[in-house]
Design a protein around this motif. Structure first.
Motif: not given
Length: 318
Positions: A106-114
């Motif tokens: 979807l074009g996400a450019r910032r992600v996070a892991v938890f």
């Protein structure tokens, strides 16, 4: 009932504080994931848009977890395209490689892991040990960095755990170091059940510095269970942290830790920062109006003290 003009705090700067703080707004993800009722996708999108209009530049939009685990965020594929045109950073949570695939598509450019600093919460949240969870995140972070995507590492239970009690500082430092070493661009230190106090915050930040974790790579994420979120934030700012997580209207908690109450309210944070002369770029009046609107959608008063105070209504009337 008419509403008087919005008040603002008297500005009295204090020494040793940053000139600007970046607020990492988590209300649309961390806030709404804990709601018992599912919020319509269109309402979530409008919430994100209003937050952007209020001047927030980092708004965590959603989570690409399996719908079975967080059904409130099962609409991630539908929501993200509705807000992706906004000129703000829109981080999304990705628990594994499948979640990363969905986000990148979807074009996400910032992600996070938890991740978790404790074994008990790692088991409750991810059904893995701490080290097993870190091993699961390694290919996620590596692939994201290969795509030039910014990666945030959330670390929960940094100060206390409902099953294990107080969490030893070196234990937290070890996991922080591991997340940075695998390639995370920044870390968010989570007080998931809200038991931290300022001295504890400073002790952790000091040991992180000694472990060569840059203060500039750190954000803080405090819950207000014991009313300590603002005092803990101030301690972190005095140390040099310039990124603070907060949730509009004080929404949220943690679905896997029942003693976790609401996040630090963004309005309460902005009120304090404005009074200290610290720039956030946030229009407090618009932010208060946004949280009051969201409270109406949820059918209950906003937990934020600042929203209540600046709405000039008796809490019983809200």
């Amino acid at each position: 009932m008419s509403t008087p003009e919005l008040g603002l705090p008297m500005v009295v700067p204090a020494p040793g504080l940053p000139a600007r703080v970046r607020i990492h707004e988590v209300g649309a993800r961390d806030g709404l994931q804990n709601e018992k009722a599912t919020v319509p996708t269109e309402v979530k999108a409008e919430f994100v848009r209003r937050l952007a209009e209020a001047g927030l530049t980092t708004i965590e939009a959603t989570s690409f977890v399996h719908p079975k685990w967080v059904p409130q965020l099962a609409d991630a594929e539908h929501l993200f395209p509705l807000v992706s045109d906004l000129e703000v950073a829109l981080p999304v949570l990705v628990p594994n490689e499948r979640g990363l695939d969905r986000a990148l598509a979807l074009g996400a450019r910032r992600v996070a892991v938890f991740a978790s600093a404790t074994e008990s919460f790692a088991k409750a949240n991810l059904n893995r040990t701490v080290d097993e969870a870190l091993a699961m995140f390694e290919p996620v972070v590596a692939r994201a960095k290969a795509e030039d995507v910014h990666v945030r590492g959330y670390l929960s239970m940094c100060f206390g755990d409902p099953w294990e009690g107080a969490v030893p500082v070196p234990q937290v430092v070890r996991v922080c170091r591991a997340l940075l070493d695998m390639g995370c661009d920044e870390l968010s230190l989570g007080d998931t059940i809200g038991v931290a106090t300022p001295g504890h915050v400073l002790a952790l930040l000091t040991e992180l510095t000694e472990a060569r974790v840059p203060t500039g790579a750190l954000g803080v994420h405090f819950h207000d269970t014991y009313g300590q979120a603002l005092s803990n934030t101030l301690a972190a700012l005095q140390y040099g942290v310039t990124t603070v997580d907060a949730s509009a209207g004080g929404l949220g908690g943690c679905p896997y830790a029942k003693s976790a109450t609401g996040n630090l309210a963004t309005e309460d944070l902005v009120w304090m920062l404005q009074g200290l002369g610290i720039d956030t770029g946030v229009d407090l009046a618009r932010l208060v109006a946004t949280s009051a609107w969201m409270a109406e959608q949820l059918g209950r008063p906003s937990p934020s003290r600042t929203v209540r105070a600046l709405s000039h209504k008796d809490p019983k009337e809200q």
